[in-house]
Design a protein around this motif. Structure first.
Motif, PDB file in Angstrom:
ATOM      1  N   ILE A 189       0.871  -1.173   0.000  1.00 51.42           N
ATOM      2  CA  ILE A 189       0.000   0.000   0.000  1.00 51.42           C
ATOM      3  C   ILE A 189       0.914   1.231   0.000  1.00 51.42           C
ATOM      4  N   ALA A 190       0.431   2.290  -0.616  1.00 51.40           N
ATOM      5  CA  ALA A 190       1.235   3.513  -0.751  1.00 51.40           C
ATOM      6  C   ALA A 190       0.417   4.708  -0.273  1.00 51.40           C
ATOM      7  N   PRO A 191       0.519   5.062   0.997  1.00 53.11           N
ATOM      8  CA  PRO A 191      -0.167   6.258   1.489  1.00 53.11           C
ATOM      9  C   PRO A 191       0.662   7.509   1.224  1.00 53.11           C
ATOM     10  N   GLY A 192       0.003   8.648   1.119  1.00 49.69           N
ATOM     11  CA  GLY A 192       0.769   9.876   0.930  1.00 49.69           C
ATOM     12  C   GLY A 192      -0.085  11.059   0.535  1.00 49.69           C
ATOM     13  N   ARG A 193       0.562  12.217   0.525  1.00 43.62           N
ATOM     14  CA  ARG A 193      -0.097  13.484   0.195  1.00 43.62           C
ATOM     15  C   ARG A 193      -0.126  13.671  -1.313  1.00 43.62           C
ATOM     16  N   VAL A 194      -1.251  14.155  -1.836  1.00 45.16           N
ATOM     17  CA  VAL A 194      -1.389  14.412  -3.276  1.00 45.16           C
ATOM     18  C   VAL A 194      -1.967  15.813  -3.485  1.00 45.16           C
ATOM     19  N   TYR A 195      -1.859  16.296  -4.726  1.00 47.77           N
ATOM     20  CA  TYR A 195      -2.213  17.692  -5.014  1.00 47.77           C
ATOM     21  C   TYR A 195      -3.045  17.789  -6.287  1.00 47.77           C
ATOM     22  N   ARG A 196      -4.121  18.543  -6.224  1.00 46.32           N
ATOM     23  CA  ARG A 196      -4.935  18.822  -7.399  1.00 46.32           C
ATOM     24  C   ARG A 196      -5.459  20.250  -7.313  1.00 46.32           C
ATOM     25  N   SER A 197      -5.623  20.874  -8.450  1.00 52.97           N
ATOM     26  CA  SER A 197      -6.040  22.276  -8.473  1.00 52.97           C
ATOM     27  C   SER A 197      -7.549  22.378  -8.277  1.00 52.97           C
ATOM     28  N   ASP A 198      -7.983  22.088  -7.042  1.00 53.68           N
ATOM     29  CA  ASP A 198      -9.404  22.133  -6.696  1.00 53.68           C
ATOM     30  C   ASP A 198      -9.695  23.330  -5.796  1.00 53.68           C
ATOM     31  N   GLU A 199     -10.889  23.862  -5.917  1.00 55.82           N
ATOM     32  CA  GLU A 199     -11.344  24.910  -5.014  1.00 55.82           C
ATOM     33  C   GLU A 199     -11.660  24.289  -3.651  1.00 55.82           C
ATOM     34  N   VAL A 200     -11.380  25.027  -2.580  1.00 60.70           N
ATOM     35  CA  VAL A 200     -11.644  24.515  -1.233  1.00 60.70           C
ATOM     36  C   VAL A 200     -13.135  24.601  -0.931  1.00 60.70           C
ATOM     37  N   ASP A 201     -13.721  23.461  -0.567  1.00 60.08           N
ATOM     38  CA  ASP A 201     -15.109  23.444  -0.100  1.00 60.08           C
ATOM     39  C   ASP A 201     -15.262  22.287   0.882  1.00 60.08           C
ATOM     40  N   ALA A 202     -16.475  21.891   1.181  1.00 68.58           N
ATOM     41  CA  ALA A 202     -16.720  20.877   2.205  1.00 68.58           C
ATOM     42  C   ALA A 202     -16.173  19.510   1.830  1.00 68.58           C
ATOM     43  N   THR A 203     -15.981  19.245   0.523  1.00 66.40           N
ATOM     44  CA  THR A 203     -15.522  17.919   0.085  1.00 66.40           C
ATOM     45  C   THR A 203     -14.266  17.954  -0.785  1.00 66.40           C
ATOM     46  N   HIS A 204     -13.680  19.151  -1.006  1.00 71.53           N
ATOM     47  CA  HIS A 204     -12.505  19.251  -1.866  1.00 71.53           C
ATOM     48  C   HIS A 204     -11.411  20.104  -1.222  1.00 71.53           C
ATOM     49  N   SER A 205     -10.170  19.792  -1.603  1.00 69.54           N
ATOM     50  CA  SER A 205      -9.015  20.560  -1.129  1.00 69.54           C
ATOM     51  C   SER A 205      -7.889  20.398  -2.148  1.00 69.54           C
ATOM     52  N   PRO A 206      -7.070  21.432  -2.361  1.00 67.85           N
ATOM     53  CA  PRO A 206      -5.938  21.289  -3.297  1.00 67.85           C
ATOM     54  C   PRO A 206      -4.854  20.357  -2.771  1.00 67.85           C
ATOM     55  N   CYS A 207      -4.908  20.021  -1.496  1.00 72.63           N
ATOM     56  CA  CYS A 207      -3.948  19.088  -0.910  1.00 72.63           C
ATOM     57  C   CYS A 207      -4.714  18.126  -0.011  1.00 72.63           C
ATOM     58  N   PHE A 208      -4.583  16.824  -0.304  1.00 75.23           N
ATOM     59  CA  PHE A 208      -5.257  15.822   0.516  1.00 75.23           C
ATOM     60  C   PHE A 208      -4.421  14.537   0.491  1.00 75.23           C
ATOM     61  N   HIS A 209      -4.963  13.446   0.998  1.00 69.92           N
ATOM     62  CA  HIS A 209      -4.180  12.211   1.137  1.00 69.92           C
ATOM     63  C   HIS A 209      -4.901  11.041   0.461  1.00 69.92           C
ATOM     64  N   GLN A 210      -4.093  10.165  -0.132  1.00 72.63           N
ATOM     65  CA  GLN A 210      -4.615   8.940  -0.737  1.00 72.63           C
ATOM     66  C   GLN A 210      -3.872   7.729  -0.191  1.00 72.63           C
ATOM     67  N   ILE A 211      -4.536   6.589  -0.301  1.00 72.22           N
ATOM     68  CA  ILE A 211      -3.888   5.304  -0.004  1.00 72.22           C
ATOM     69  C   ILE A 211      -4.149   4.393  -1.195  1.00 72.22           C
ATOM     70  N   GLU A 212      -3.092   4.059  -1.915  1.00 68.37           N
ATOM     71  CA  GLU A 212      -3.206   3.154  -3.064  1.00 68.37           C
ATOM     72  C   GLU A 212      -2.717   1.766  -2.652  1.00 68.37           C
TER      73      GLU A 212
END
Length: 339
Positions: A189-212
């Motif tokens: 498994i590969a956990p870590g911080r990822v980045y996407r150009s999203d607007e900040v709201d209740a369900t989105h953030s330009p920086c969040f975490h995934q586990i693959e």
């Protein structure tokens, strides 16, 4: 490796027993249970263990951690009591003065959720692998069967540093690095911080975490994927949890699916949390695309595998019934101290 684990256990218990102050106890916790501690280090060394021995060894690591944490809590209570008794003897207390409250930090909800996920998969024989956050375009996209003209590569959606490098939009690139460099079979498994150009709201953030997650071996089928994720869901959300697979499309898997679990709030009957459906979506998955295997130097006629990916924040939001993702990052102690 088992001898080393036993040495770590004995050393930790001995040092806890000999700790004479709470500060010393905290140093011991960091040395053995911290991000760079002895137990964390041995968990990341599981690739040195034969695949068939990893589940048993993962269980041993979890049992050792539990024993150390239990002993540490007992000693913490004892030392705190002794310190309080010594203070009462040494000081004259003016009971008319306002009380002083000591604020003690603790693990973030994301950290609690991540450690729970890692515990589950390490117990199933997986190893935890970290990858670079600044990634090559090739590993983030092309090696995952995402061509140059794919919408995901739009500069409005992705943080590019230059034409070759970017801030990774997913931790799947770590899987490609692993397939290229590690001997088969692979369970990681590969956990870590990822980045996407999203607007900040209740369900989105330009920086969040995934586990693959990734498994590559001979004779791996969709049944193995289903069984793995069903066990993961039961461990994370409760023994009565069921899973449902819905057809979907991901460029790097074929066939692909999205996975729902029965609502752990209402048991599948329908409630506000699951919007009356009885099901909650938690992750995406599928069988690794043969083209992805070929690009990583693996013969798809001999090996097959499955992959899955889940947002860490999504797990935390669901598990703790949080309705706004921004609460995880606003550092409001009134919210965080609940965990």
């Amino acid at each position: 490796m088992k001898d080393r684990l036993e040495q770590i256990r004995q050393s930790a218990l001995k040092q806890i027993e000999e700790a004479g102050a709470l500060e010393k106890l905290n140093d011991i916790r960091v040395a053995f249970l911290g991000k760079k501690g002895e137990l964390t280090s041995i968990m990341k060394s599981m690739k040195e263990i034969a695949p068939e021995d990893r589940p048993a060894f993962g269980q041993m690591v979890n049992e050792t951690r539990s024993e150390i944490e239990k002993k540490m809590e007992e000693m913490k209570t004892t030392l705190a009591k002794k310190a309080r008794e010594a203070q009462l003897k040494a000081e004259v207390i003016d009971v008319t003065l306002p009380a002083k409250k000591s604020n003690v930090g603790h693990r973030h909800p994301n950290t609690i959720a991540l450690e729970e996920v890692e515990r589950i998969f390490v117990g199933m024989g997986y190893e935890v692998i970290e990858g670079p956050e600044v990634e090559k375009d090739y590993y983030n996209f092309e090696a995952l069967n995402i061509p140059a003209n794919h919408p995901a590569k739009d500069e409005q959606d992705t943080f590019y540093i230059n034409k070759e490098f970017l801030l990774r939009t997913q931790t799947s690139g770590t899987q490609v690095h692993t397939m290229e460099t590690q001997k088969l079979p692979i369970r990681m498994i590969a956990p870590g911080r990822v980045y996407r150009s999203d607007e900040v709201d209740a369900t989105h953030s330009p920086c969040f975490h995934q586990i693959e997650g990734l498994v590559i071996d001979k004779h791996i089928t969709f049944a193995d994927l289903k069984g793995t994720l069903a066990e993961f869901a039961r461990e994370l959300f409760g023994e009565d949890t069921k899973v449902k697979f819905r057809p979907h499309h991901f460029p790097f898997t074929e066939p692909s699916a999205e996975v729902d679990v029965t609502c752990f709030k209402c048991g599948g009957k329908g409630c506000r949390m699951c919007k009356g459906s009885g099901w909650i979506e938690i992750l995406g998955c599928g069988m690794v695309h043969p083209k992805v295997l070929k690009m990583s130097g693996i013969d798809p006629d001999e090996y097959s595998g499955f992959a899955f990916g889940v947002g860490l924040e999504r797990i935390a939001l669901l598990k703790y019934e949080i309705d706004d993702m921004r609460l995880l990052y606003e550092n409001d102690t009134r919210f965080l101290k609940q965990f």
